[in-house]
Design a protein around this motif. Structure first.
Motif, PDB file in Angstrom:
ATOM      1  N   SER A  37     -15.689  -2.231   9.314  1.00 19.54           N
ATOM      2  CA  SER A  37     -16.432  -2.575   8.113  1.00 19.54           C
ATOM      3  C   SER A  37     -17.226  -1.383   7.605  1.00 19.54           C
ATOM      4  N   LYS A  38     -17.869  -0.661   8.543  1.00 19.19           N
ATOM      5  CA  LYS A  38     -18.682   0.467   8.083  1.00 19.19           C
ATOM      6  C   LYS A  38     -17.808   1.591   7.514  1.00 19.19           C
ATOM      7  N   GLU A  39     -16.742   1.929   8.211  1.00 17.18           N
ATOM      8  CA  GLU A  39     -15.875   2.997   7.690  1.00 17.18           C
ATOM      9  C   GLU A  39     -15.374   2.679   6.292  1.00 17.18           C
ATOM     10  N   ASN A  40     -15.131   1.407   6.085  1.00 17.66           N
ATOM     11  CA  ASN A  40     -14.682   0.946   4.774  1.00 17.66           C
ATOM     12  C   ASN A  40     -15.710   1.215   3.681  1.00 17.66           C
ATOM     13  N   TYR A  41     -16.977   1.259   4.089  1.00 12.30           N
ATOM     14  CA  TYR A  41     -18.047   1.438   3.110  1.00 12.30           C
ATOM     15  C   TYR A  41     -18.587   2.866   3.046  1.00 12.30           C
ATOM     16  N   ILE A  42     -18.064   3.756   3.888  1.00 11.91           N
ATOM     17  CA  ILE A  42     -18.515   5.152   3.819  1.00 11.91           C
ATOM     18  C   ILE A  42     -18.083   5.753   2.468  1.00 11.91           C
ATOM     19  N   ALA A  43     -19.012   6.444   1.823  1.00 15.23           N
ATOM     20  CA  ALA A  43     -18.780   6.883   0.443  1.00 15.23           C
ATOM     21  C   ALA A  43     -17.495   7.705   0.293  1.00 15.23           C
ATOM     22  N   ARG A  44     -17.200   8.575   1.271  1.00 14.37           N
ATOM     23  CA  ARG A  44     -16.025   9.446   1.085  1.00 14.37           C
ATOM     24  C   ARG A  44     -14.724   8.651   1.148  1.00 14.37           C
ATOM     25  N   ASN A  45     -14.797   7.414   1.675  1.00 11.95           N
ATOM     26  CA  ASN A  45     -13.600   6.581   1.752  1.00 11.95           C
ATOM     27  C   ASN A  45     -13.468   5.626   0.571  1.00 11.95           C
ATOM     28  N   ARG A  46     -14.384   5.737  -0.396  1.00 10.14           N
ATOM     29  CA  ARG A  46     -14.357   4.795  -1.530  1.00 10.14           C
ATOM     30  C   ARG A  46     -14.280   5.564  -2.843  1.00 10.14           C
ATOM     31  N   ASN A  47     -13.673   4.942  -3.820  1.00  9.63           N
ATOM     32  CA  ASN A  47     -13.632   5.597  -5.129  1.00  9.63           C
ATOM     33  C   ASN A  47     -14.780   5.070  -5.999  1.00  9.63           C
ATOM     34  N   HIS A  48     -14.908   5.662  -7.184  1.00  9.35           N
ATOM     35  CA  HIS A  48     -16.062   5.343  -8.031  1.00  9.35           C
ATOM     36  C   HIS A  48     -16.105   3.876  -8.439  1.00  9.35           C
ATOM     37  N   GLU A  49     -14.927   3.252  -8.631  1.00  7.55           N
ATOM     38  CA  GLU A  49     -14.923   1.846  -9.050  1.00  7.55           C
ATOM     39  C   GLU A  49     -15.403   0.948  -7.916  1.00  7.55           C
TER      40      GLU A  49
ATOM     41  N   GLY B  32     -20.965  -0.794  -3.911  1.00  6.20           N
ATOM     42  CA  GLY B  32     -21.832   0.164  -3.227  1.00  6.20           C
ATOM     43  C   GLY B  32     -21.120   0.913  -2.119  1.00  6.20           C
ATOM     44  N   ALA B  33     -21.881   1.715  -1.389  1.00  6.63           N
ATOM     45  CA  ALA B  33     -21.326   2.518  -0.297  1.00  6.63           C
ATOM     46  C   ALA B  33     -22.464   3.024   0.577  1.00  6.63           C
ATOM     47  N   ILE B  34     -22.090   3.547   1.751  1.00 10.15           N
ATOM     48  CA  ILE B  34     -23.034   4.258   2.604  1.00 10.15           C
ATOM     49  C   ILE B  34     -22.773   5.756   2.436  1.00 10.15           C
ATOM     50  N   GLY B  35     -23.739   6.437   1.865  1.00  7.52           N
ATOM     51  CA  GLY B  35     -23.635   7.885   1.727  1.00  7.52           C
ATOM     52  C   GLY B  35     -24.386   8.566   2.849  1.00  7.52           C
ATOM     53  N   ASN B  36     -24.447   9.891   2.786  1.00  5.72           N
ATOM     54  CA  ASN B  36     -25.152  10.658   3.813  1.00  5.72           C
ATOM     55  C   ASN B  36     -25.597  11.962   3.167  1.00  5.72           C
ATOM     56  N   LEU B  37     -26.862  12.334   3.390  1.00  8.69           N
ATOM     57  CA  LEU B  37     -27.362  13.567   2.768  1.00  8.69           C
ATOM     58  C   LEU B  37     -26.602  14.798   3.253  1.00  8.69           C
ATOM     59  N   ASN B  38     -25.919  14.671   4.384  1.00  5.70           N
ATOM     60  CA  ASN B  38     -25.125  15.798   4.884  1.00  5.70           C
ATOM     61  C   ASN B  38     -23.668  15.733   4.431  1.00  5.70           C
ATOM     62  N   GLU B  39     -23.341  14.761   3.588  1.00  2.00           N
ATOM     63  CA  GLU B  39     -21.949  14.629   3.153  1.00  2.00           C
ATOM     64  C   GLU B  39     -21.861  14.498   1.651  1.00  2.00           C
ATOM     65  N   GLY B  40     -21.261  15.469   1.027  1.00  2.00           N
ATOM     66  CA  GLY B  40     -21.033  15.377  -0.408  1.00  2.00           C
ATOM     67  C   GLY B  40     -20.220  16.568  -0.850  1.00  2.00           C
ATOM     68  N   ILE B  41     -19.542  16.402  -1.942  1.00  2.00           N
ATOM     69  CA  ILE B  41     -18.798  17.522  -2.520  1.00  2.00           C
ATOM     70  C   ILE B  41     -19.808  18.610  -2.863  1.00  2.00           C
ATOM     71  N   GLU B  42     -19.489  19.856  -2.513  1.00  4.56           N
ATOM     72  CA  GLU B  42     -20.449  20.933  -2.783  1.00  4.56           C
ATOM     73  C   GLU B  42     -20.005  21.762  -3.985  1.00  4.56           C
ATOM     74  N   ILE B  43     -20.933  21.969  -4.909  1.00  3.80           N
ATOM     75  CA  ILE B  43     -20.707  22.861  -6.041  1.00  3.80           C
ATOM     76  C   ILE B  43     -21.901  23.825  -6.122  1.00  3.80           C
ATOM     77  N   ILE B  44     -21.803  24.816  -6.977  1.00  5.17           N
ATOM     78  CA  ILE B  44     -22.936  25.721  -7.186  1.00  5.17           C
ATOM     79  C   ILE B  44     -23.586  25.364  -8.520  1.00  5.17           C
ATOM     80  N   LEU B  45     -24.882  25.071  -8.505  1.00  6.01           N
ATOM     81  CA  LEU B  45     -25.632  24.820  -9.734  1.00  6.01           C
ATOM     82  C   LEU B  45     -26.845  25.733  -9.746  1.00  6.01           C
ATOM     83  N   HIS B  46     -27.038  26.452 -10.827  1.00  5.05           N
ATOM     84  CA  HIS B  46     -28.179  27.371 -10.935  1.00  5.05           C
ATOM     85  C   HIS B  46     -28.238  28.310  -9.724  1.00  5.05           C
ATOM     86  N   ASN B  47     -27.065  28.752  -9.281  1.00  6.30           N
ATOM     87  CA  ASN B  47     -26.979  29.722  -8.182  1.00  6.30           C
ATOM     88  C   ASN B  47     -27.168  29.097  -6.797  1.00  6.30           C
ATOM     89  N   ILE B  48     -27.341  27.778  -6.731  1.00  6.69           N
ATOM     90  CA  ILE B  48     -27.712  27.134  -5.457  1.00  6.69           C
ATOM     91  C   ILE B  48     -26.599  26.184  -4.978  1.00  6.69           C
TER      92      ILE B  48
END
Ligand code: FE2
Length: 342
Positions: A3-15, A21-37
């Protein structure tokens, strides 16, 4: 898939996230550069959020942004680990874990980690309303079509490299720079120029027996940005609820919790977050010590708080802070005895 894996954000699409909803994690997200950071995308239009973006910014020593401003959006920057400086009200100011720098729309601001620091300066940013232009250069927003490229988002989710925020809780009360602290300024002054907040000082609210503080909210000067903090002791829980208009990203800052999402109870660890776009049933924090099903015991309290936008007028009404459509400006009261939670 559990059940939890099913709700992990990286396993779910935007719809799916928009709907359930989903379970996200501050250590997990697509990384981009914004304002040099380097910026990790935790809650954003690419994963079902419409009214706020929540990002994690990691500044190695020596890294800095140029000064920038968003004409139509506010930004709040919460320091979670390390220390560094923000450009606020015309000066560079050092902030530490637990501090929030708030910038109204169209106010010039910047971030830097001085080269003499030894550790990364890590911040959680909330931008509201979200700015699709921030996602254009990385290919996630297609200007000509006026839409997110969700195929590109899902492909990038497969390649996420975890971040390095420690599970140790560094969040502390801090009242440095009293001239910049929101509790020493009038709300309309904060609204015009911005201010320093701290996650342990705000207006009192009793959330079903759990003490809560409204930290960043219109009563203290923000317009769209909202941040609240609560402590969940043994036996505390929130009834499942939804917010009629506010998308919410609630982070477990210390300890663990059993979060309710879309009719499931999901065990959550430090720095995981409930991603609950408006209308998605969510609840907790239920300290898992109180779980009667598995008799799982937890001796620690849970520190739980999140970003919501637009501001949760439903809660301010319950707290008695709205009368005749006017929001009061109650005193900010320090939240004591919760900082050492690990
Ligand atoms: Fe909520």
């Amino acid at each position: 898939m559990s059940s939890k894996e099913n709700y992990i954000a990286r396993n779910r699409n935007h719809e799916e996230i928009r709907r359930g909803g989903a379970i996200g994690n501050l250590n997990e997200g697509i990384e981009i550069i914004l304002h040099n950071i380097p910026t990790r995308l935790i809650a954003w239009p690419g994963n079902g959020f419409q009214t706020e973006s929540v990002h994690v910014l990691t500044l190695a020593p020596g890294l800095e942004s140029p000064l920038y401003q968003y004409q139509i959006s506010e930004e709040a920057l919460l320091c979670v680990q390390g220390k560094g400086e923000v450009y606020l009200r015309g000066q560079w100011v050092e902030i530490e874990p637990g501090d929030i720098a708030y910038f109204p729309e169209d106010i010039s601001h910047g971030i830097r980690n001085p080269i003499h620091n030894k550790e990364d300066f890590i911040l959680v940013s909330a931008i509201t309303p979200p700015l699709v232009s921030l996602y254009e250069a990385s290919g996630f927003y297609i200007t000509e079509l006026g839409k997110m490229d969700f195929d590109a988002v899902e492909a990038a989710q497969e390649l996420i490299v975890p971040g390095n925020i420690s599970k140790k809780n560094y969040l502390r009360y801090n009242e440095s720079h009293p001239e910049l602290r929101a509790w020493n300024l009038k709300a309309d002054d904060v609204r015009r120029e911005g201010a320093l907040f701290n996650i342990f000082k705000g207006a009192e609210f009793d959330a079903n027996g759990s003490p809560m503080r409204f930290i960043l909210w219109p009563g203290h000067g923000s317009r769209q940005c909202g941040f609240h903090l609560t402590r969940c002791s043994s036996g505390d829980m929130f009834a499942a609820h939804t917010h009629p208009v506010s998308d919410e990203c609630v982070v477990v800052w210390a300890g663990s919790a059993r979060g309710f999402l879309d009719n499931h109870w999901l065990e959550m660890d430090t720095h995981e977050c409930l991603l609950a776009p408006c209308g998605v049933p969510h609840g907790g924090p239920l300290n898992i010590k109180t779980d009667t099903v598995s008799a799982h015991q937890q001796a620690k309290d849970t520190l739980w708080g999140g970003f919501a936008s637009p501001p949760q007028g439903d809660l301010y009404l319950r707290g008695g802070y709205i009368k005749d459509q006017r929001i009061s400006d109650p005193p900010a009261i320090r939240f004591k005895d919760i900082e050492p939670l690990q």
